[in-house]
Design a protein around this motif. Structure first.
Motif, PDB file in Angstrom:
ATOM      1  N   GLU A   8      -8.139 -10.981 -39.126  1.00  0.00           N
ATOM      2  CA  GLU A   8      -9.458 -11.553 -38.842  1.00  0.00           C
ATOM      3  C   GLU A   8      -9.581 -13.006 -39.291  1.00  0.00           C
ATOM      4  OE1 GLU A   8     -12.098 -10.168 -37.370  1.00  0.00           O
ATOM      5  OE2 GLU A   8     -11.362  -8.117 -37.109  1.00  0.00           O
ATOM      6  N   GLY A   9      -8.573 -13.507 -39.993  1.00  0.00           N
ATOM      7  CA  GLY A   9      -8.665 -14.868 -40.507  1.00  0.00           C
ATOM      8  C   GLY A   9      -9.570 -14.996 -41.714  1.00  0.00           C
ATOM      9  N   LEU A  10      -9.819 -13.859 -42.393  1.00  0.00           N
ATOM     10  CA  LEU A  10     -10.711 -13.885 -43.562  1.00  0.00           C
ATOM     11  C   LEU A  10      -9.977 -14.296 -44.825  1.00  0.00           C
ATOM     12  CD1 LEU A  10     -12.717 -10.589 -42.875  1.00  0.00           C
ATOM     13  CD2 LEU A  10     -13.379 -12.955 -42.359  1.00  0.00           C
ATOM     14  N   VAL A  11      -8.659 -14.215 -44.807  1.00  0.00           N
ATOM     15  CA  VAL A  11      -7.858 -14.663 -45.945  1.00  0.00           C
ATOM     16  C   VAL A  11      -7.317 -16.035 -45.599  1.00  0.00           C
ATOM     17  CG1 VAL A  11      -5.827 -14.183 -47.359  1.00  0.00           C
ATOM     18  CG2 VAL A  11      -7.242 -12.302 -46.527  1.00  0.00           C
ATOM     19  N   ASP A  12      -7.507 -16.967 -46.505  1.00  0.00           N
ATOM     20  CA  ASP A  12      -7.113 -18.347 -46.236  1.00  0.00           C
ATOM     21  C   ASP A  12      -5.672 -18.429 -45.770  1.00  0.00           C
ATOM     22  OD1 ASP A  12      -9.577 -19.281 -46.966  1.00  0.00           O
ATOM     23  OD2 ASP A  12      -9.041 -19.542 -49.062  1.00  0.00           O
ATOM     24  N   GLU A  13      -5.443 -19.289 -44.768  1.00  0.00           N
ATOM     25  CA  GLU A  13      -4.073 -19.551 -44.321  1.00  0.00           C
ATOM     26  C   GLU A  13      -3.335 -20.262 -45.444  1.00  0.00           C
ATOM     27  OE1 GLU A  13      -2.521 -18.699 -41.670  1.00  0.00           O
ATOM     28  OE2 GLU A  13      -4.100 -17.908 -40.403  1.00  0.00           O
ATOM     29  N   CYS A  14      -2.449 -19.535 -46.096  1.00  0.00           N
ATOM     30  CA  CYS A  14      -1.759 -20.075 -47.267  1.00  0.00           C
ATOM     31  C   CYS A  14      -0.336 -20.536 -46.938  1.00  0.00           C
ATOM     32  CB  CYS A  14      -1.689 -19.019 -48.377  1.00  0.00           C
ATOM     33  SG  CYS A  14      -3.303 -18.354 -48.834  1.00  0.00           S
ATOM     34  N   GLY A  15       0.035 -20.477 -45.667  1.00  0.00           N
ATOM     35  CA  GLY A  15       1.369 -20.923 -45.297  1.00  0.00           C
ATOM     36  C   GLY A  15       2.392 -19.817 -45.281  1.00  0.00           C
ATOM     37  N   CYS A  16       2.209 -18.774 -46.078  1.00  0.00           N
ATOM     38  CA  CYS A  16       3.182 -17.670 -46.095  1.00  0.00           C
ATOM     39  C   CYS A  16       2.437 -16.356 -46.306  1.00  0.00           C
ATOM     40  CB  CYS A  16       4.229 -17.880 -47.183  1.00  0.00           C
ATOM     41  SG  CYS A  16       3.598 -17.823 -48.859  1.00  0.00           S
ATOM     42  N   ARG A  17       3.059 -15.276 -45.833  1.00  0.00           N
ATOM     43  CA  ARG A  17       2.418 -13.962 -45.904  1.00  0.00           C
ATOM     44  C   ARG A  17       2.258 -13.486 -47.339  1.00  0.00           C
ATOM     45  NH1 ARG A  17       1.462 -10.998 -41.679  1.00  0.00           N
ATOM     46  NH2 ARG A  17       1.493  -9.118 -42.947  1.00  0.00           N
ATOM     47  N   GLN A  18       3.249 -13.771 -48.178  1.00  0.00           N
ATOM     48  CA  GLN A  18       3.160 -13.311 -49.557  1.00  0.00           C
ATOM     49  C   GLN A  18       1.927 -13.886 -50.236  1.00  0.00           C
ATOM     50  OE1 GLN A  18       5.339 -11.044 -51.178  1.00  0.00           O
ATOM     51  NE2 GLN A  18       3.620 -11.082 -52.601  1.00  0.00           N
ATOM     52  N   ALA A  19       1.657 -15.163 -49.998  1.00  0.00           N
ATOM     53  CA  ALA A  19       0.482 -15.793 -50.602  1.00  0.00           C
ATOM     54  C   ALA A  19      -0.798 -15.164 -50.065  1.00  0.00           C
ATOM     55  CB  ALA A  19       0.498 -17.296 -50.336  1.00  0.00           C
ATOM     56  N   MET A  20      -0.812 -14.837 -48.766  1.00  0.00           N
ATOM     57  CA  MET A  20      -2.003 -14.202 -48.194  1.00  0.00           C
ATOM     58  C   MET A  20      -2.189 -12.787 -48.748  1.00  0.00           C
ATOM     59  SD  MET A  20      -2.292 -15.532 -44.237  1.00  0.00           S
ATOM     60  CE  MET A  20      -0.614 -15.211 -43.715  1.00  0.00           C
ATOM     61  N   GLN A  21      -1.081 -12.074 -48.916  1.00  0.00           N
ATOM     62  CA  GLN A  21      -1.172 -10.747 -49.525  1.00  0.00           C
ATOM     63  C   GLN A  21      -1.732 -10.854 -50.939  1.00  0.00           C
ATOM     64  OE1 GLN A  21      -0.557  -7.656 -48.420  1.00  0.00           O
ATOM     65  NE2 GLN A  21      -0.015  -8.284 -46.340  1.00  0.00           N
ATOM     66  N   ASP A  22      -1.227 -11.795 -51.706  1.00  0.00           N
ATOM     67  CA  ASP A  22      -1.704 -11.964 -53.084  1.00  0.00           C
ATOM     68  C   ASP A  22      -3.183 -12.324 -53.102  1.00  0.00           C
ATOM     69  OD1 ASP A  22       0.843 -11.421 -53.920  1.00  0.00           O
ATOM     70  OD2 ASP A  22       1.401 -13.519 -54.272  1.00  0.00           O
ATOM     71  N   ARG A  23      -3.574 -13.200 -52.174  1.00  0.00           N
ATOM     72  CA  ARG A  23      -4.986 -13.581 -52.075  1.00  0.00           C
ATOM     73  C   ARG A  23      -5.839 -12.368 -51.722  1.00  0.00           C
ATOM     74  NH1 ARG A  23      -9.500 -16.095 -53.509  1.00  0.00           N
ATOM     75  NH2 ARG A  23     -10.793 -16.782 -51.767  1.00  0.00           N
ATOM     76  N   GLY A  24      -5.345 -11.526 -50.793  1.00  0.00           N
ATOM     77  CA  GLY A  24      -6.085 -10.329 -50.414  1.00  0.00           C
ATOM     78  C   GLY A  24      -6.284  -9.385 -51.580  1.00  0.00           C
ATOM     79  N   HIS A  25      -5.225  -9.179 -52.378  1.00  0.00           N
ATOM     80  CA  HIS A  25      -5.357  -8.313 -53.553  1.00  0.00           C
ATOM     81  C   HIS A  25      -6.344  -8.916 -54.556  1.00  0.00           C
ATOM     82  CE1 HIS A  25      -2.513  -5.073 -52.834  1.00  0.00           C
ATOM     83  NE2 HIS A  25      -1.686  -5.952 -52.297  1.00  0.00           N
TER      84      HIS A  25
END
Length: 951
Positions: free
Chosen positions: A413-430
């Protein structure tokens, strides 16, 4: 003449042995056929007993120990049979007699086990049934009078049906959870049954939940009328307390299958926001009152911390904030979560102001609690975090949402900031999830991987979207048809119809929803068809989820969705055809995991923005050349199709990666290109037979299927491929965690066929199965690399030519960098050896010294195994691992401080566990020795907690 008698006796003796040997040699095939028939008969009996067992287990019983033991014996026979069949394929002319002797002995053994399986009575025994489930709950603050009154009615004879009512969030469920747990500890009811009903009453689910609590779900018929009758019969046999939580509307107990509870002292308790519902169902009504000021403050301080009262300036403000919660526990806990850690007086003063000024009237909600929950929602501050919270309302009421799945949806949904990599987005989601949990806007599910949204908070979230743009949420309502077209209004932003029973989207429905960005249809398992025009007037759609449906093809109108960013068709098991997706260039996610597609959709190579691609279909053997290099932005790639190493080398952004390489050469091309950034997770299969053949009937397939659980996996599997000859040794990734090698018959040793990097501390698990050419696991003549030093789990199975674990040669011994033997297995925790018919001695004294971390040792079906731990020097061609050096003392003592489990099963030649004079000290030992006919107890001993125990 005196010598004639003895000579004749010797001749007779040898003659008899010779005759038996020749008979075994000549009748090998005949006896083998007889053994197969005996084993087939044994397995038929095993199936019969397992059917009896399964039938009796349905009544809540457990299997008898003697039956468990017999089933283990049969399983052991099947393992031995596999070994014998393998020997029969490879047997030489001169070995036929020996194999024939083994077959004859096994025929007798199978006959004995078959006789032992004549269980004339039942194969299970009854166990005391569980009376209910202990529920997690928080401390009960206030509501003492209501709690005591409910208990008095439950223990008395005057009231059979109790209604606990009160506004949402006032603590009805919390009170009843305490009652539930107290009933299980103290009262004499046969069953305490807890069922959550929720706003959308699902009759079938309610009946099944009640029957499951009675361990009788399997007895419910499919017919609705018969099911109600059967449920009544089940409940009439028990004295129970049935707690129906969160009832929204009146229903007939008898039509549901719930008998009048007065008949045998049973009780019914319902909780509801409506006093009318309780009265209409004939309940004695108890109303839960708000907490007193003192109780409210105590509850608030329990969650925000007592420290806020240390500052005199804060004390009065805190009390005023608590007063604004109107004695509602949910409001108190939620606001306390929002203010936890805040010690600035000005921030508390501002919070009080916001609460006082909060809008006090919202249609359809209890106004007192709404202003408090809105306060906590507003304090999130970040609109993206607020939208993450609101997104949870798209799931059905009382639904436990898996954390990883929810975060993946937020990313879509684009609710997690585009951090450049999936791992960063996963960490942000947690991080966002943790914040929502800490602020008490979400609660933990029944397991640590899940979260739930309180139904009051869900109501609040949905009410916020009644203004434009808005949600249409009809999730988990058992809808059989799509909402009518007039309900698809132009202002809709998100539509959730997940987990219903919609069978099709018929022709003639083409909603005009230009603002619609999210459409969730997953979990409609009966949906087989989507009519052609359905997507034609949804130009703004960005997320489309059709997972877990029975659709066979997508309509061509999918090509109209040029703004689509996520197309999810996971586990659409019947999906075979997808139209061209060449126009869907905005796609960032394409998920065809567990489908039946027969070719990569046309236009896939045009999806240059794609970061996530999952392709899993048994019908799709290989990805066409030229597609992957064009998808240079891929961060996630999971496929069960073959890829080429030179193409994979061009995907420099991969973080999560699972695929097949047809041979070690393609694998090498990829590994050698992995300089710099490496995938965080990878699971790679090398071999030309395919993932479905390799993992079919294998437990590791579950790991493959659950690869996206965002846990770290770094596995490489070699299956039926060449690992030596004119080829160079295979270079393995330096961060490899698990190595699996199966049916690679030209493998001589790990050190000969593989090149390990100097840093091998990540390699924790090693599985070597059914490689017929291997003679030793590690040959230090070829390499001084201590590649097994970090291994924690070592499984060795069906290596017919294995003679020793480690061979030490002169080159390794003369190298100062070469490891000493005790260091080789210094991290080993679990060692499993099965069906290795050539090895005689397992561990040498030197190797045992390094087993300080060994916890489990299991040796099974190794027919020539004579000794587990030996002090004898290695013989040429023997099975020991001794390397020479000083003579071993007559008495040797070792300490294995972590050894807890020892299993020695079906080792007919095993004479001792340890050489004479060797003592092993352990703190505790759970051991099982079975079918080791020659094992003598006195040479092998363990010293457990200072007391010598012979095994």
């Amino acid at each position: 003449m005196e010598l004639v008698g003895p000579i004749l006796e010797v001749i007779k003796c040898f003659g008899g042995l010779t005759c038996r040997y020749l008979d075994n040699h000549r009748k090998l095939e005949e006896n083998m056929s007889k053994l197969r028939r005996r084993v087939d008969g044994l397995n038929i009996r095993k199936k019969d007993i397992e059917l009896r067992k399964d039938a009796e287990l349905c009544s809540g019983k457990v299997v008898k120990k003697e039956v468990e033991r017999w089933l283990e014996d049969v399983e052991m026979i099947n393992i031995e049979m596999q070994t014998i069949e393998q020997k029969l394929c490879d047997v030489s002319y001169f070995s036929r007699g020996s194999l024939g002797k083994l077959v004859c002995r096994k025929i007798k053994g199978v006959k004995e086990i078959h006789q032992q399986g004549k269980f004339l009575d039942v194969v299970t025994v009854a166990v005391p049934p569980t009376r209910g489930v202990i529920l997690q709950t928080t401390d009960l603050e206030g509501e003492i009078n209501v709690n005591e009154q409910i208990w008095e009615y439950l223990m008395g004879d005057d009231v059979a049906m109790i209604g606990v009512c009160g506004m949402g969030g006032i603590g009805k469920t919390t009170i009843m959870k305490h009652i539930n747990n107290q009933l299980l500890k103290e009262a004499g009811f046969d069953k305490v049954i807890w069922v959550t009903v929720s706003k959308e009453l699902n009759v079938v689910k309610l009946q099944e939940d009640i029957a499951s609590a009675c361990d009788m779900k399997h007895l419910l018929p499919k017919n609705e009328l018969e099911r109600a009758t059967k449920l009544i019969d089940i409940l009439k046999t028990k004295r129970y307390v049935l707690i129906l939580d969160d009832v929204w509307k009146q229903f007939s107990l008898l039509q549901m299958g719930i008998p009048e509870p007065r008949h045998n002292g049973s009780k019914l308790v319902i909780t509801s926001r409506s006093i009318d519902v309780c009265l209409s169902m004939g309940c004695k009504v108890l109303k839960v009152q708000p907490l007193s000021k003192e109780e409210s403050l105590n509850l608030f301080l329990n969650h925000v911390g007592q420290g806020v009262l240390q500052d005199p300036a804060l004390k009065e403000i805190v009390k005023l904030v608590v007063d604004q919660c109107s004695g509602l526990p949910l409001a108190i806990v939620t606001i306390a979560g929002s203010m936890k850690g805040v010690d600035d007086v000005r921030e508390w003063r501002n919070a009080l102001y916001e609460l006082c000024e909060r809008v006090k009237s919202v249609r359809g909600l209890d106004t007192e609690i709404f202003k408090c929950l809105m306060f906590s929602y507003d304090r999130l501050g970040d609109s993206k975090i607020q939208n993450c919270f609101l997104y949870c309302s798209l799931y059905p009421e009382d639904y436990t949402i898996e954390r990883g799945m929810l975060i993946e949806k937020w990313i879509d949904e684009g609710l997690v900031d585009e951090c450049g990599c999936r791992q960063a987005m996963q960490d942000r989601g947690h991080s966002i999830l943790n914040r929502l949990e800490n602020n008490c806007l979400l609660e933990k599910g029944v397991h640590s991987r899940g979260v739930k949204m309180h139904d009051v908070l869900r109501d609040m979230a949905l009410s916020l979207k009644k203004a434009n743009p808005r949600f249409m949420v009809k999730a988990g309502m058992k809808l059989k048809e799509l909402p009518r077209e007039h309900e698809w209004t132009a202002d809709l932003e998100k539509v959730s119809l997940m987990d219903n029973s919609i069978s099709e989207i018929p022709p003639g429905i083409s909603p005009k929803c230009e603002s619609l960005s999210t459409l969730l249809l997953q979990g409609n398992h009966e949906m087989e068809r989507i009519a052609e025009p359905f997507f034609e007037r949804m130009p703004g759609l960005k997320v489309l989820d059709l997972s877990y449906t029975d659709i066979r093809y997508l309509p061509n109108s999918i090509s109209y969705l040029e703004n689509l960013e996520a197309l999810v068709l996971r586990s659409c098991l019947k999906l075979r055809h997808v139209p061209s997706i060449a126009k869907l260039t905005a796609l960032r996610k394409l998920d065809f995991y567990c489908t039946a597609i027969e070719e990569v959709p046309h236009g896939t190579e045009m999806l240059i923005n794609l970061t996530y691609l999952a392709l899993d279909s048994e019908n799709l053997k290989e990805l066409p050349m030229g597609i992957l290099p064009k998808l240079a932005n891929l961060q996630y790639l999971v496929t069960t199709s073959y890829v080429r190493g030179e193409e994979m080398a061009k995907l420099r952004k991969l973080e999560i990666f699972s695929c097949l390489f047809p041979d070690p050469q393609d694998f090498q091309k990829y590994i050698k290109s992995m300089a710099g950034a490496r995938p965080i997770n990878y699971s790679l299969l090398v071999g030309s037979y395919g993932v479905f053949e390799f993992f079919r009937h294998r437990e590791p397939y579950l790991v493959w299927l659950q690869f996206e659980q965002h846990e770290i996996h770094k596995n490489v599997y070699f299956f039926k491929c060449r690992l030596r000859g004119d080829q160079d040794p295979v270079v393995l990734p330096s961060d490899l965690e698990a190595l699996h090698v199966e049916e690679c018959h030209d493998l001589l040793s790990l050190s000969y066929s593989f090149v390990f990097h100097d840093r091998v501390n990540d390699l924790k698990h090693c599985y070597i199965w059914q490689c017929n050419g291997i003679q030793c696991l590690l040959d230090l003549s070829y390499s001084s690399c201590n590649l097994l030093q970090s291994i924690e789990t070592l499984h060795v199975r069906r290596l017919q030519t294995l003679r020793r674990l480690v061979r030490v040669g002169v080159p390794a011994m003369s190298t100062s960098q070469g490891p000493t033997l005790p260091a080789i297995f210094s991290s080993l925790k679990v060692f499993y050896l099965e069906s290795c018919s050539s090895i005689k001695k397992l561990f040498s004294i030197e190797l045992v010294q390094g087993l300080q971390n060994l916890e489990e040792l299991e040796v099974v079906c190794c027919e020539k195994m004579e000794e587990i731990i030996t002090s004898e020097e290695e013989e040429e061609g023997g099975g020991g691992n001794h390397v020479g050096g000083p003579m071993v003392p007559e008495t040797t003592t070792f300490v294995l401080p972590k050894l807890k489990k020892l299993r020695l099963l079906n080792l007919p030649e095993l004479k001792s566990v340890c050489s004479s004079g060797v003592t092993i000290h352990v703190d505790f030992l759970d051991y099982k020795i079975h079918h080791c006919q020659k094992l003598k107890p006195f040479p092998s001993c363990f010293c457990i907690s200072g007391e010598k125990v012979f095994v």
